[in-house]
Scaffold this motif. Structure first.
Motif, PDB file in Angstrom:
ATOM      1  N   ILE A  46      22.710  34.370 -21.859  1.00 27.52           N
ATOM      2  CA  ILE A  46      22.333  33.467 -20.770  1.00 27.52           C
ATOM      3  C   ILE A  46      22.916  32.057 -21.005  1.00 27.52           C
ATOM      4  O   ILE A  46      22.666  31.532 -21.986  1.00 27.52           O
ATOM      5  CB  ILE A  46      20.753  33.404 -20.539  1.00 27.52           C
ATOM      6  N   CYS A  47      23.513  31.399 -20.003  1.00 29.14           N
ATOM      7  CA  CYS A  47      24.116  30.249 -20.339  1.00 29.14           C
ATOM      8  C   CYS A  47      24.203  29.520 -18.895  1.00 29.14           C
ATOM      9  O   CYS A  47      23.885  29.919 -17.490  1.00 29.14           O
ATOM     10  CB  CYS A  47      25.506  30.287 -20.951  1.00 29.14           C
ATOM     11  N   ASP A  48      24.635  28.231 -18.910  1.00 30.40           N
ATOM     12  CA  ASP A  48      25.075  27.420 -17.931  1.00 30.40           C
ATOM     13  C   ASP A  48      26.652  27.274 -17.851  1.00 30.40           C
ATOM     14  O   ASP A  48      27.279  27.508 -18.963  1.00 30.40           O
ATOM     15  CB  ASP A  48      24.267  26.321 -17.490  1.00 30.40           C
ATOM     16  N   SER A  49      27.105  26.437 -16.774  1.00 30.72           N
ATOM     17  CA  SER A  49      28.444  26.454 -16.805  1.00 30.72           C
ATOM     18  C   SER A  49      28.994  25.532 -18.109  1.00 30.72           C
ATOM     19  O   SER A  49      30.030  25.630 -18.445  1.00 30.72           O
ATOM     20  CB  SER A  49      28.867  25.572 -15.551  1.00 30.72           C
ATOM     21  N   ASN A  50      27.907  24.270 -18.231  1.00 29.21           N
ATOM     22  CA  ASN A  50      28.416  23.554 -19.387  1.00 29.21           C
ATOM     23  C   ASN A  50      28.603  24.393 -20.828  1.00 29.21           C
ATOM     24  O   ASN A  50      29.251  24.556 -21.621  1.00 29.21           O
ATOM     25  CB  ASN A  50      27.429  22.457 -19.831  1.00 29.21           C
ATOM     26  N   THR A  51      27.260  25.117 -20.877  1.00 28.22           N
ATOM     27  CA  THR A  51      27.290  25.918 -22.336  1.00 28.22           C
ATOM     28  C   THR A  51      28.249  26.984 -22.397  1.00 28.22           C
ATOM     29  O   THR A  51      28.486  27.582 -23.556  1.00 28.22           O
ATOM     30  CB  THR A  51      25.843  26.457 -22.694  1.00 28.22           C
ATOM     31  N   LEU A  52      28.647  27.669 -21.131  1.00 33.61           N
ATOM     32  CA  LEU A  52      29.870  28.719 -21.333  1.00 33.61           C
ATOM     33  C   LEU A  52      31.060  28.289 -21.966  1.00 33.61           C
ATOM     34  O   LEU A  52      31.298  29.142 -22.564  1.00 33.61           O
ATOM     35  CB  LEU A  52      30.021  28.811 -19.814  1.00 33.61           C
ATOM     36  N   LYS A  53      31.220  27.030 -21.924  1.00 31.71           N
ATOM     37  CA  LYS A  53      32.417  26.553 -22.806  1.00 31.71           C
ATOM     38  C   LYS A  53      32.394  26.796 -24.071  1.00 31.71           C
ATOM     39  O   LYS A  53      33.301  26.975 -25.101  1.00 31.71           O
ATOM     40  CB  LYS A  53      32.479  24.945 -22.345  1.00 31.71           C
ATOM     41  N   CYS A  54      31.135  26.631 -24.625  1.00 27.46           N
ATOM     42  CA  CYS A  54      30.973  27.157 -26.114  1.00 27.46           C
ATOM     43  C   CYS A  54      31.047  28.305 -26.475  1.00 27.46           C
ATOM     44  O   CYS A  54      30.982  28.781 -27.749  1.00 27.46           O
ATOM     45  CB  CYS A  54      29.464  26.608 -26.451  1.00 27.46           C
ATOM     46  N   ALA A  55      31.115  29.121 -25.714  1.00 31.50           N
ATOM     47  CA  ALA A  55      31.162  30.717 -25.999  1.00 31.50           C
ATOM     48  C   ALA A  55      32.526  31.057 -26.416  1.00 31.50           C
ATOM     49  O   ALA A  55      32.695  32.105 -26.990  1.00 31.50           O
ATOM     50  CB  ALA A  55      30.893  31.502 -24.607  1.00 31.50           C
ATOM     51  N   ASN A  57      35.724  32.711 -27.053  1.00 31.34           N
ATOM     52  CA  ASN A  57      36.255  33.842 -26.792  1.00 31.34           C
ATOM     53  C   ASN A  57      35.176  35.219 -27.116  1.00 31.34           C
ATOM     54  O   ASN A  57      35.562  36.071 -26.988  1.00 31.34           O
ATOM     55  CB  ASN A  57      37.352  34.233 -27.575  1.00 31.34           C
ATOM     56  N   ILE A  58      34.052  34.742 -27.069  1.00 26.66           N
ATOM     57  CA  ILE A  58      32.930  35.959 -27.304  1.00 26.66           C
ATOM     58  C   ILE A  58      32.922  36.818 -26.191  1.00 26.66           C
ATOM     59  O   ILE A  58      32.671  36.558 -25.104  1.00 26.66           O
ATOM     60  CB  ILE A  58      31.618  35.299 -27.545  1.00 26.66           C
ATOM     61  N   LYS A  59      32.990  38.053 -26.558  1.00 27.20           N
ATOM     62  CA  LYS A  59      33.001  39.232 -25.697  1.00 27.20           C
ATOM     63  C   LYS A  59      31.576  39.659 -25.395  1.00 27.20           C
ATOM     64  O   LYS A  59      30.771  39.728 -26.311  1.00 27.20           O
ATOM     65  CB  LYS A  59      33.987  40.321 -25.963  1.00 27.20           C
ATOM     66  N   GLY A  60      31.283  40.009 -24.149  1.00 22.21           N
ATOM     67  CA  GLY A  60      30.020  40.263 -23.788  1.00 22.21           C
ATOM     68  C   GLY A  60      29.432  40.037 -22.471  1.00 22.21           C
ATOM     69  O   GLY A  60      29.934  39.344 -21.841  1.00 22.21           O
ATOM     70  N   GLU A  61      28.416  40.583 -21.883  1.00 23.27           N
ATOM     71  CA  GLU A  61      27.818  40.346 -20.580  1.00 23.27           C
ATOM     72  C   GLU A  61      27.331  38.829 -20.524  1.00 23.27           C
ATOM     73  O   GLU A  61      26.595  38.517 -21.470  1.00 23.27           O
ATOM     74  CB  GLU A  61      26.821  41.425 -20.253  1.00 23.27           C
ATOM     75  N   LYS A  62      27.812  38.174 -19.663  1.00 23.01           N
ATOM     76  CA  LYS A  62      27.353  36.699 -19.474  1.00 23.01           C
ATOM     77  C   LYS A  62      26.615  36.595 -18.202  1.00 23.01           C
ATOM     78  O   LYS A  62      27.151  37.060 -17.101  1.00 23.01           O
ATOM     79  CB  LYS A  62      28.459  35.540 -19.681  1.00 23.01           C
ATOM     80  N   PHE A  63      25.586  35.710 -18.175  1.00 26.90           N
ATOM     81  CA  PHE A  63      24.792  35.415 -17.012  1.00 26.90           C
ATOM     82  C   PHE A  63      24.742  34.030 -16.960  1.00 26.90           C
ATOM     83  O   PHE A  63      23.931  33.208 -17.524  1.00 26.90           O
ATOM     84  CB  PHE A  63      23.525  36.042 -17.181  1.00 26.90           C
ATOM     85  N   VAL A  64      25.432  33.416 -15.979  1.00 25.49           N
ATOM     86  CA  VAL A  64      25.294  31.941 -15.903  1.00 25.49           C
ATOM     87  C   VAL A  64      24.373  31.506 -14.863  1.00 25.49           C
ATOM     88  O   VAL A  64      24.510  31.869 -13.771  1.00 25.49           O
ATOM     89  CB  VAL A  64      26.835  31.471 -15.388  1.00 25.49           C
ATOM     90  N   ILE A  65      23.393  30.858 -15.154  1.00 26.86           N
ATOM     91  CA  ILE A  65      22.060  30.558 -14.341  1.00 26.86           C
ATOM     92  C   ILE A  65      22.418  29.378 -13.477  1.00 26.86           C
ATOM     93  O   ILE A  65      21.495  28.931 -12.534  1.00 26.86           O
ATOM     94  CB  ILE A  65      20.830  30.526 -15.014  1.00 26.86           C
TER      95      ILE A  65
END
Ligand SMILES: [Zn+2]
Ligand SMILES: [Zn+2]
Length: 386
Positions: A46-55, A57-65
């Motif tokens: 679970i992330c938002d557009s800002n924290t998605l940048k910290c991910a 190259n992590i692979k996995g299901e992401k849910f941007v809230i």
């Protein structure tokens, strides 16, 4: 008694002089480059557009809230629960305070595991078991939530967080100066559980962080590590105590009030910034209150009156350091005045007179009210310090 290193707690039991055996079970993974490269299909990040940048190259299901989620509103929690794939077992929060609060509560309600992937050293809640959630009509409540199974703290990611979030973390830690006094007062007035060893651990954490705080503005490694350790140790302390009191008193109640004002566009800033300002206010109000010993109101205050001079000692020794603490905060770039978060004199008076904790908790706020000193001391405070 307790280890100074947050990594030395997992799975251990501490037989304490408070009469309890303290234990801590979350797995803290702290270091460089420690985030998993891939999460299995049964984990939802679970992330938002800002924290998605910290991910990265992590692979996995992401849910941007959302784009930039700044408040733990119940709608986000419902959105996750209603839309997550059926086979999810773990909810992983990629973010700091708000994303963690939302995800932790969603994990609790949907009976999933909770994992924290920290993106900023901005607050001490990564290991928390409660989530402050904003419900309809700006009602904020601390909801029981899922303890994290694992908390990943990647030093490179945390060091690279926006400076304002790093300084918010410092504010959250400095708030312990007053929360520790409030916890002791609550113990004396309401007989709530108190553990001197846990209080010592929090004291150690706040001093460690404060003594190293000046390097934060240059992202000095030692200072950042001291901040991260302090945040984790305070999280461990709350976990072991079974409630937030060791690390959350009147300064936090006021911070939660300001957080609601943010939603109404009447204030701006982060949790830790509000906590730092709240600590400076309540340290001074407490100091004024303890200037003169009042008559005992009722039997309820007997223990407080018996321990009056020892609490007064703690209050005055904090006050003796307060100017120094305040100028250290200013030097490093922390906000120290209500006007810096959009709260003018009138709004501050209203806040101090009406602020209430979201759940029953005895703090300096209640103390001043019980003794009928609230208005008098708030006016005196405003005259002297604003
Ligand atoms: Zn204890
Ligand atoms: Zn806090």
């Amino acid at each position: 008694m307790f280890p100074k290193n947050p990594l030395e707690y997992k799975g251990r039991q501490f037989c304490c002089k408070c009469g309890k055996t303290h234990s801590f079970n979350a797995d803290i993974i702290l270091g460089k480059n420690i985030l998993p490269k891939e999460f299995s299909k049964d984990t939802l990040i679970i992330c938002d557009s800002n924290t998605l940048k910290c991910a990265g190259n992590i692979k996995g299901e992401k849910f941007v809230i959302g784009k930039s989620v700044e408040s733990a509103k119940i709608n986000f929690v419902r959105h996750i629960i209603d839309n997550m794939p059926k086979d999810i077992i773990t909810l992983a929060a990629l973010g700091s305070g708000t994303i963690c609060d939302i995800t932790r509560y969603a994990a609790h309600l949907s009976q999933k595991h909770f994992v924290a992937l920290a993106t900023a050293p901005s607050m001490d809640g990564y290991l928390s078991v409660v989530s402050p959630i904003v419900f309809e009509n700006y009602v904020k409540r601390s909801m029981p939530s899922k303890a994290p199974k694992k908390a990943y703290c990647d030093i490179d990611i945390l060091s690279a967080a926006p400076m304002r979030l790093i300084l918010a973390g410092l504010g959250d830690i400095l708030g312990k100066f007053t929360s520790l006094i409030d916890w002791k007062i609550a113990n004396l007035v309401e007989d709530c559980y108190y553990c001197p060893e846990i209080a010592e651990l929090v004291k150690y954490a706040v001093e460690l962080c404060y003594q190293n705080s000046q390097g934060l503005k240059d992202r000095d490694n030692k200072s950042i590590m001291a901040l991260i350790d302090a945040l984790l140790l305070c999280g461990i302390a709350m976990n072991m105590a079974g409630f937030s009191r060791p690390a959350s008193g009147a300064e936090h109640t006021l911070a939660h009030y300001f957080e609601i004002e943010v939603l109404k566009n009447k204030a701006y800033g982060y949790h830790g910034e509000f906590v730092g300002i709240g600590m400076l206010i309540y340290a001074r109000l407490l100091n004024m209150f303890f200037e003169k010993k009042p008559n005992m109101l009722s039997k309820k205050f007997e223990k407080l009156m018996d321990s009056w001079y020892s609490i007064k000692d703690e209050v005055t020794s904090l006050n003796d350091r307060l100017e120094q603490i305040e100028s250290a905060m200013k030097d490093v770039g922390c906000k120290t005045k209500p006007s810096e978060i959009g709260i003018d004199k009138k709004a501050l008076i209203k806040a101090l007179l009406t602020v209430r904790p979201s759940m029953p908790k005895y703090t300096s706020i209640t103390l001043l009210r019980d003794f009928g000193k609230e208005k008098e001391l708030i006016n005196k405070y405003i005259e002297k310090y604003l």
